[in-house]
Design a protein around this motif. Structure first.
Motif, PDB file in Angstrom:
ATOM      1  N   LYS A  37       1.640   6.967   1.031  1.00  0.00           N
ATOM      2  CA  LYS A  37       1.172   7.587   2.274  1.00  0.00           C
ATOM      3  C   LYS A  37       1.981   7.069   3.466  1.00  0.00           C
ATOM      4  CE  LYS A  37      -3.531   8.653   0.941  1.00  0.00           C
ATOM      5  NZ  LYS A  37      -4.932   8.257   0.995  1.00  0.00           N
ATOM      6  N   ARG A  38       2.370   8.005   4.343  1.00  0.00           N
ATOM      7  CA  ARG A  38       3.242   7.645   5.466  1.00  0.00           C
ATOM      8  C   ARG A  38       2.588   6.685   6.461  1.00  0.00           C
ATOM      9  NH1 ARG A  38       6.618  12.734   7.800  1.00  0.00           N
ATOM     10  NH2 ARG A  38       4.604  13.301   8.606  1.00  0.00           N
ATOM     11  N   LYS A  39       1.260   6.734   6.559  1.00  0.00           N
ATOM     12  CA  LYS A  39       0.600   5.882   7.559  1.00  0.00           C
ATOM     13  C   LYS A  39       0.820   4.400   7.252  1.00  0.00           C
ATOM     14  CE  LYS A  39      -4.050   5.201   5.842  1.00  0.00           C
ATOM     15  NZ  LYS A  39      -5.458   5.293   6.057  1.00  0.00           N
ATOM     16  N   TRP A  40       0.891   4.044   5.976  1.00  0.00           N
ATOM     17  CA  TRP A  40       1.112   2.631   5.616  1.00  0.00           C
ATOM     18  C   TRP A  40       2.510   2.194   6.011  1.00  0.00           C
ATOM     19  CZ3 TRP A  40      -3.012   0.044   5.175  1.00  0.00           C
ATOM     20  CH2 TRP A  40      -4.145   0.576   4.554  1.00  0.00           C
ATOM     21  N   ASP A  41       3.451   3.105   5.815  1.00  0.00           N
ATOM     22  CA  ASP A  41       4.825   2.796   6.203  1.00  0.00           C
ATOM     23  C   ASP A  41       4.920   2.629   7.729  1.00  0.00           C
ATOM     24  OD1 ASP A  41       7.739   2.707   5.590  1.00  0.00           O
ATOM     25  OD2 ASP A  41       7.716   4.461   6.907  1.00  0.00           O
ATOM     26  N   SER A  42       4.186   3.472   8.441  1.00  0.00           N
ATOM     27  CA  SER A  42       4.185   3.373   9.907  1.00  0.00           C
ATOM     28  C   SER A  42       3.588   2.048  10.365  1.00  0.00           C
ATOM     29  CB  SER A  42       3.384   4.526  10.520  1.00  0.00           C
ATOM     30  OG  SER A  42       3.923   5.748  10.140  1.00  0.00           O
ATOM     31  N   ILE A  43       2.506   1.629   9.706  1.00  0.00           N
ATOM     32  CA  ILE A  43       1.881   0.344  10.070  1.00  0.00           C
ATOM     33  C   ILE A  43       2.867  -0.795   9.789  1.00  0.00           C
ATOM     34  CG2 ILE A  43       0.027  -1.291   9.468  1.00  0.00           C
ATOM     35  CD1 ILE A  43      -1.765   1.169   8.927  1.00  0.00           C
TER      36      ILE A  43
ATOM     37  N   MET B  78       0.840  -1.206   0.000  1.00  0.00           N
ATOM     38  CA  MET B  78       0.000   0.000   0.000  1.00  0.00           C
ATOM     39  C   MET B  78       0.872   1.252   0.000  1.00  0.00           C
ATOM     40  SD  MET B  78      -3.091  -0.943  -0.241  1.00  0.00           S
ATOM     41  CE  MET B  78      -4.004   0.533   0.089  1.00  0.00           C
ATOM     42  N   TYR B  79       1.981   1.181   0.745  1.00  0.00           N
ATOM     43  CA  TYR B  79       2.883   2.339   0.777  1.00  0.00           C
ATOM     44  C   TYR B  79       3.519   2.559  -0.604  1.00  0.00           C
ATOM     45  CZ  TYR B  79       6.795   5.372   1.795  1.00  0.00           C
ATOM     46  OH  TYR B  79       7.689   6.417   1.775  1.00  0.00           O
ATOM     47  N   LEU B  80       3.908   1.453  -1.235  1.00  0.00           N
ATOM     48  CA  LEU B  80       4.530   1.576  -2.558  1.00  0.00           C
ATOM     49  C   LEU B  80       3.547   2.160  -3.588  1.00  0.00           C
ATOM     50  CD1 LEU B  80       6.586  -1.737  -2.744  1.00  0.00           C
ATOM     51  CD2 LEU B  80       7.506   0.567  -2.606  1.00  0.00           C
ATOM     52  N   PHE B  81       2.271   1.796  -3.452  1.00  0.00           N
ATOM     53  CA  PHE B  81       1.276   2.297  -4.405  1.00  0.00           C
ATOM     54  C   PHE B  81       0.816   3.720  -4.099  1.00  0.00           C
ATOM     55  CE2 PHE B  81       0.517  -2.293  -5.441  1.00  0.00           C
ATOM     56  CZ  PHE B  81       0.870  -2.185  -6.780  1.00  0.00           C
ATOM     57  N   THR B  82       0.581   3.993  -2.797  1.00  0.00           N
ATOM     58  CA  THR B  82      -0.012   5.298  -2.458  1.00  0.00           C
ATOM     59  C   THR B  82       1.015   6.335  -1.996  1.00  0.00           C
ATOM     60  OG1 THR B  82      -0.393   4.683  -0.159  1.00  0.00           O
ATOM     61  CG2 THR B  82      -2.157   4.169  -1.724  1.00  0.00           C
TER      62      THR B  82
ATOM     63  N   ALA C 214      10.276  -1.318   1.991  1.00  0.00           N
ATOM     64  CA  ALA C 214       8.982  -1.892   1.589  1.00  0.00           C
ATOM     65  C   ALA C 214       9.187  -3.028   0.581  1.00  0.00           C
ATOM     66  CB  ALA C 214       8.094  -0.804   0.994  1.00  0.00           C
ATOM     67  N   VAL C 215      10.138  -2.845  -0.326  1.00  0.00           N
ATOM     68  CA  VAL C 215      10.414  -3.896  -1.317  1.00  0.00           C
ATOM     69  C   VAL C 215      10.964  -5.144  -0.610  1.00  0.00           C
ATOM     70  CG1 VAL C 215      11.866  -4.505  -3.299  1.00  0.00           C
ATOM     71  CG2 VAL C 215      10.758  -2.274  -3.232  1.00  0.00           C
ATOM     72  N   VAL C 216      11.868  -4.944   0.347  1.00  0.00           N
ATOM     73  CA  VAL C 216      12.418  -6.078   1.120  1.00  0.00           C
ATOM     74  C   VAL C 216      11.284  -6.815   1.838  1.00  0.00           C
ATOM     75  CG1 VAL C 216      13.891  -6.704   3.091  1.00  0.00           C
ATOM     76  CG2 VAL C 216      14.703  -5.044   1.412  1.00  0.00           C
ATOM     77  N   ALA C 217      10.358  -6.043   2.416  1.00  0.00           N
ATOM     78  CA  ALA C 217       9.240  -6.643   3.158  1.00  0.00           C
ATOM     79  C   ALA C 217       8.353  -7.484   2.253  1.00  0.00           C
ATOM     80  CB  ALA C 217       8.418  -5.547   3.825  1.00  0.00           C
TER      81      ALA C 217
END
Lengths: 103, 257
Positions: free
Chosen positions: B73-79, B67-71, B147-150
């Motif tokens: 938005k910082r909240k996805w990265d935080s989650i 979701m972070y890669l697509f949007t 995010a890619v590693v995850a």
């Protein structure tokens, strides 16, 4: 209010989660936790040896969780304090800036 | 936002505390001891829920990272970060409790069995994810790389899940989930395991929200620091054009010819 309730609950949970396995281990041979075992007629249980391992598993798990929760909540408190201080400082600075520009 | 979730958080903690107490009572008082493994089999009610929440955490990290890669938005990265940290903790405890359980049953602390090895690989991948976030220069590029590693790391999850069924391993075959054929557990054991899984899931959600709040505070603090810096250096920045202008004024006129 939330802090008043959250901290005692966390402490209570920590105490209970640590004390229950410890008590269970101490009450080993004739304790209530082995009542059920009598019904199934176990034959191959090395109770004496295995209890240490069981005890270690429960202590490590709960200690791990509570240490993490404690560290996170302490970090949150520090962060909230820093944010409050910075906001105050920033509003003071902005106040000073406005006063000097008015002069 | 932070203050509004306070009462909910306390209620959630109370529910979790109740579930944990119920689980402990069931494990030590209610459930019968397994015939062959003896008392140490009660480790199952901690080891399996730990494995469950570590897998759920990895799933959440992967989805949030996507979701972070697509949007962006910082909240996805935080989650993703909050879930990764909780997942690594659960994974560490799962590996440690597994090793302690293995000693009396297999007579070794560790063996390079497929299930254990793939789990260790998964653990290392997410430790690498956290290290990447900790040591890469902060910024969107570092978060995107993490995010890619995850997302790539999550590929290991089905391999871990089916490892005991795919290869001949010392680890018992699946007892819960879609790949499980027969658990071999009595109804009391299954119920206790289910309650324990629910209690640990509740604890995971509590820790996830707690860590997410810390991350939001970290970001707020970082924004405030930037604002403070801008405010402090703003007079100097506005002085620069004036100084440049005064230098131009003071400079001699270029020759006409």
């Amino acid at each position: 209010m939330k802090r008043i309730l959250t901290r005692p609950l966390t402490i209570l949970l920590a105490i209970v989660a640590s004390v229950v396995p410890a008590t269970a281990a101490l009450a080993a041979t004739n304790g209530p936790i082995f009542r059920a075992a009598e019904y199934v007629g176990q034959e191959n249980t090395n109770t004496e040896t295995n209890l240490d391992f069981l005890f270690a598993i429960y202590i490590i798990t709960w200690a791990g969780f509570f240490t993490y929760i404690f560290i996170v909540s302490r970090r949150q408190r520090t962060m909230e304090r820093d944010i409050k201080a910075l906001k105050q400082l920033l509003s003071q600075q902005q106040g000073t800036g406005r006063a000097s520009s008015a002069e | 936002m932070v203050s509004s979730i306070g009462p909910k958080r306390t209620t959630w903690l109370a529910i979790t505390a109740g579930l944990v107490l119920l689980t402990l009572w069931m494990i030590f008082e209610w459930v019968p001891t397994e015939r062959n493994l003896g008392v140490v089999q009660r480790a199952l009610y901690v080891h399996v829920p730990l494995a469950w929440i570590s897998m759920v955490a990895v799933g959440v990290v992967a989805v949030a990272s996507l979701m972070y890669l697509f949007t962006g938005k910082r909240k996805w990265d935080s989650i993703a970060l909050a879930s990764a940290e909780t997942g690594v903790l659960a994974g560490t405890l799962m590996l440690v409790t597994g090793a302690i359980w293995a000693k009396p049953i297999w007579n070794v602390w560790w063996t390079w069995d497929a299930k254990l090895t793939t789990t260790a690989i998964l653990w290392f991948l997410y430790v690498a994810y956290l290290m990447l976030r900790a040591f890469a220069p902060p910024g969107n590029q570092a978060y995107r790389m993490a995010a890619v590693v995850a997302v790539l790391g999550a590929v290991d999850v089905p391999i871990v899940y089916y490892a005991a069924n795919l290869w001949r391993t010392a680890h018992p075959e699946l007892i819960v989930g879609p790949g499980a054929e027969s658990s071999g557990l009595s109804s009391e054991m299954s119920t206790t395991l289910l309650v324990s899984v629910v209690a640990f899931t509740s604890l995971y959600i509590y820790m996830l929200v707690d860590r997410y709040r810390v991350r939001q505070s970290e970001l707020e603090l970082s924004d405030l620091k930037r604002e403070m810096r801008n405010h402090l250096y703003a007079p100097m920045v506005t002085d620069v054009p004036a100084t440049a202008q005064s230098l131009r004024d003071a400079a001699p006129e270029p020759a006409g010819d």
